[in-house]
Design a protein around this motif. Sequence first.
Motif, PDB file in Angstrom:
ATOM      1  N   ILE A 276       6.251  -9.192 -66.298  1.00 43.01           N
ATOM      2  CA  ILE A 276       7.438  -9.657 -65.584  1.00 43.01           C
ATOM      3  C   ILE A 276       8.696  -9.198 -66.299  1.00 43.01           C
ATOM      4  O   ILE A 276       9.653  -8.736 -65.670  1.00 43.01           O
ATOM      5  N   SER A 277       8.699  -9.296 -67.625  1.00 41.72           N
ATOM      6  CA  SER A 277       9.896  -8.903 -68.387  1.00 41.72           C
ATOM      7  C   SER A 277      10.181  -7.426 -68.237  1.00 41.72           C
ATOM      8  O   SER A 277      11.345  -7.015 -68.153  1.00 41.72           O
ATOM      9  N   LEU A 278       9.146  -6.588 -68.211  1.00 40.91           N
ATOM     10  CA  LEU A 278       9.356  -5.159 -68.000  1.00 40.91           C
ATOM     11  C   LEU A 278       9.996  -4.904 -66.645  1.00 40.91           C
ATOM     12  O   LEU A 278      10.835  -4.017 -66.493  1.00 40.91           O
ATOM     13  N   PHE A 279       9.599  -5.713 -65.676  1.00 37.18           N
ATOM     14  CA  PHE A 279      10.112  -5.506 -64.320  1.00 37.18           C
ATOM     15  C   PHE A 279      11.600  -5.809 -64.247  1.00 37.18           C
ATOM     16  O   PHE A 279      12.384  -5.007 -63.740  1.00 37.18           O
ATOM     17  N   TYR A 280      12.027  -6.987 -64.772  1.00 39.83           N
ATOM     18  CA  TYR A 280      13.431  -7.341 -64.579  1.00 39.83           C
ATOM     19  C   TYR A 280      14.350  -6.833 -65.688  1.00 39.83           C
ATOM     20  O   TYR A 280      15.572  -6.800 -65.518  1.00 39.83           O
ATOM     21  N   ALA A 281      13.790  -6.437 -66.835  1.00 38.13           N
ATOM     22  CA  ALA A 281      14.634  -5.926 -67.914  1.00 38.13           C
ATOM     23  C   ALA A 281      14.742  -4.409 -67.904  1.00 38.13           C
ATOM     24  O   ALA A 281      15.725  -3.862 -68.411  1.00 38.13           O
ATOM     25  N   VAL A 282      13.745  -3.737 -67.336  1.00 41.95           N
ATOM     26  CA  VAL A 282      13.716  -2.274 -67.379  1.00 41.95           C
ATOM     27  C   VAL A 282      13.728  -1.658 -65.980  1.00 41.95           C
ATOM     28  O   VAL A 282      14.551  -0.794 -65.684  1.00 41.95           O
ATOM     29  N   ILE A 283      12.804  -2.103 -65.126  1.00 41.94           N
ATOM     30  CA  ILE A 283      12.659  -1.480 -63.809  1.00 41.94           C
ATOM     31  C   ILE A 283      13.802  -1.855 -62.876  1.00 41.94           C
ATOM     32  O   ILE A 283      14.444  -0.984 -62.270  1.00 41.94           O
ATOM     33  N   ASN A 284      14.066  -3.166 -62.728  1.00 42.66           N
ATOM     34  CA  ASN A 284      15.125  -3.622 -61.818  1.00 42.66           C
ATOM     35  C   ASN A 284      16.474  -2.960 -62.074  1.00 42.66           C
ATOM     36  O   ASN A 284      17.112  -2.444 -61.150  1.00 42.66           O
ATOM     37  N   PRO A 285      16.991  -2.973 -63.315  1.00 42.15           N
ATOM     38  CA  PRO A 285      18.289  -2.343 -63.565  1.00 42.15           C
ATOM     39  C   PRO A 285      18.306  -0.853 -63.258  1.00 42.15           C
ATOM     40  O   PRO A 285      19.357  -0.289 -62.951  1.00 42.15           O
ATOM     41  N   MET A 286      17.132  -0.198 -63.331  1.00 41.53           N
ATOM     42  CA  MET A 286      17.064   1.219 -63.034  1.00 41.53           C
ATOM     43  C   MET A 286      17.104   1.488 -61.527  1.00 41.53           C
ATOM     44  O   MET A 286      17.788   2.401 -61.060  1.00 41.53           O
ATOM     45  N   VAL A 287      16.359   0.662 -60.752  1.00 37.08           N
ATOM     46  CA  VAL A 287      16.263   0.940 -59.314  1.00 37.08           C
ATOM     47  C   VAL A 287      17.468   0.419 -58.534  1.00 37.08           C
ATOM     48  O   VAL A 287      17.762   0.926 -57.434  1.00 37.08           O
ATOM     49  N   ASN A 288      18.183  -0.585 -59.067  1.00 38.29           N
ATOM     50  CA  ASN A 288      19.300  -1.170 -58.319  1.00 38.29           C
ATOM     51  C   ASN A 288      20.333  -0.155 -57.847  1.00 38.29           C
ATOM     52  O   ASN A 288      20.714  -0.163 -56.673  1.00 38.29           O
ATOM     53  N   PRO A 289      20.856   0.722 -58.722  1.00 39.34           N
ATOM     54  CA  PRO A 289      21.863   1.667 -58.228  1.00 39.34           C
ATOM     55  C   PRO A 289      21.321   2.627 -57.184  1.00 39.34           C
ATOM     56  O   PRO A 289      22.059   3.052 -56.283  1.00 39.34           O
ATOM     57  N   PHE A 290      20.031   2.966 -57.273  1.00 44.44           N
ATOM     58  CA  PHE A 290      19.447   3.873 -56.293  1.00 44.44           C
ATOM     59  C   PHE A 290      19.208   3.153 -54.963  1.00 44.44           C
ATOM     60  O   PHE A 290      19.393   3.724 -53.891  1.00 44.44           O
ATOM     61  N   ILE A 291      18.784   1.908 -55.029  1.00 42.05           N
ATOM     62  CA  ILE A 291      18.602   1.121 -53.807  1.00 42.05           C
ATOM     63  C   ILE A 291      19.933   0.894 -53.111  1.00 42.05           C
ATOM     64  O   ILE A 291      20.064   1.026 -51.895  1.00 42.05           O
ATOM     65  N   TYR A 292      20.934   0.529 -53.916  1.00 41.26           N
ATOM     66  CA  TYR A 292      22.162  -0.010 -53.363  1.00 41.26           C
ATOM     67  C   TYR A 292      23.213   1.036 -53.028  1.00 41.26           C
ATOM     68  O   TYR A 292      23.969   0.887 -52.079  1.00 41.26           O
ATOM     69  N   SER A 293      23.278   2.126 -53.806  1.00 40.06           N
ATOM     70  CA  SER A 293      24.444   2.974 -53.613  1.00 40.06           C
ATOM     71  C   SER A 293      24.215   4.467 -53.723  1.00 40.06           C
ATOM     72  O   SER A 293      24.806   5.228 -52.952  1.00 40.06           O
ATOM     73  N   LEU A 294      23.369   4.928 -54.633  1.00 39.46           N
ATOM     74  CA  LEU A 294      23.284   6.370 -54.853  1.00 39.46           C
ATOM     75  C   LEU A 294      22.629   7.111 -53.688  1.00 39.46           C
ATOM     76  O   LEU A 294      22.704   8.328 -53.618  1.00 39.46           O
ATOM     77  N   ARG A 295      21.980   6.387 -52.771  1.00 38.90           N
ATOM     78  CA  ARG A 295      21.456   7.023 -51.569  1.00 38.90           C
ATOM     79  C   ARG A 295      22.391   6.800 -50.376  1.00 38.90           C
ATOM     80  O   ARG A 295      22.096   7.209 -49.256  1.00 38.90           O
ATOM     81  N   ASN A 296      23.527   6.185 -50.634  1.00 40.61           N
ATOM     82  CA  ASN A 296      24.505   5.879 -49.605  1.00 40.61           C
ATOM     83  C   ASN A 296      25.375   7.098 -49.330  1.00 40.61           C
ATOM     84  O   ASN A 296      25.794   7.795 -50.257  1.00 40.61           O
ATOM     85  N   LYS A 297      25.677   7.369 -48.049  1.00 34.96           N
ATOM     86  CA  LYS A 297      26.482   8.544 -47.697  1.00 34.96           C
ATOM     87  C   LYS A 297      27.868   8.486 -48.322  1.00 34.96           C
ATOM     88  O   LYS A 297      28.407   9.502 -48.748  1.00 34.96           O
TER      89      LYS A 297
END
Length: 313
Positions: A276-297
């Motif tokens: 769980i810690s790997l998910f929210y300390a490492v994975i989540n912060p990495m995927v957030n910008p790609f989910i939220y904005s870097l794929r945005n036009k």
Amino acid sequence: MDKTEDENSSTISELVLVGFSNRPHAEMPLFLFFSLIYLANLFGNTAVITLVLLDTSLQTPMYFFLYHLAFLNLSFSTLVVPKMLFNFLATRKVISYNFCLFQTYITLFLEVTECFLLAVMALDRYVAICYPLRYLIIMNWSVCMALSMGAWTVGFFSSIVPLYFTFPPLCGPYVVDYLFCEFPILLHMFCGDTSLHEALMTLGGAGTVLFPFFLIMLSYLRILLTVMRMDSAEGRKKALSTCTSHLTVVTLYYGTGLVRYLRPKSHYSVEGDKLISLFYAVINPMVNPFIYSLRNKEVKGAMRRVMGKYNKS
């Protein structure tokens, strides 16, 4: 609490940070994998921060809050991941007592702040969809600044302040069977009866996790009702598409947070907690910008403009 316990706690210089030392054959592959993840994290969140600062088209309420989320994610990972990576390769897998306490305070502060920041972002989407003509009037810069600073301030006073006044001494063995120092982990090392601290953690979790989550759900209920009343199918699709990324981030973050904090001590699992810690300390912060904005036009356009200016100069 007796005097001996206080003296023992005050003489701690370092603690053993177990990590994945019980699987030594996996440490080098994990080091390489999470080094790449951390580099992607640095790139993604730094890109969001830089683009929002440099491109005027992104200086809107939504991207203003994304800027704060990116800064928060970058701070959390930088606090945790470098030490974790170092310990993958180190012979003596230890962490200094002072840095362990620092991690404990700041990780809790950033986690609570993110809960309230995600609630603020849900409020922003609610105003944008339910009051589109008055959106920029309601969400003016003064309001945005107050909401963002409010999230950081509430995070500080509901995490660091109460923890500072209630943090008890630690008792040996001084072994942290985890990837970094965090309050629920150190709870198992506190001297004496921990029932009061467990109750405070549950109460604090209800206020700092469930209350923002309730506000998010309330905002999306109002959004759903507004979207259902729209006559245009295209309008409904467009309105919902602006919420998809935020809902994904909320699901990922709260899915791990609710499991992590709002459970009894009897359900504690060392290996499960590490995952769980790997998910929210490492994975989540990495995927957030790609989910939220870097794929945005809009963000891709801003990136091209900023890169164009840089190339011309």
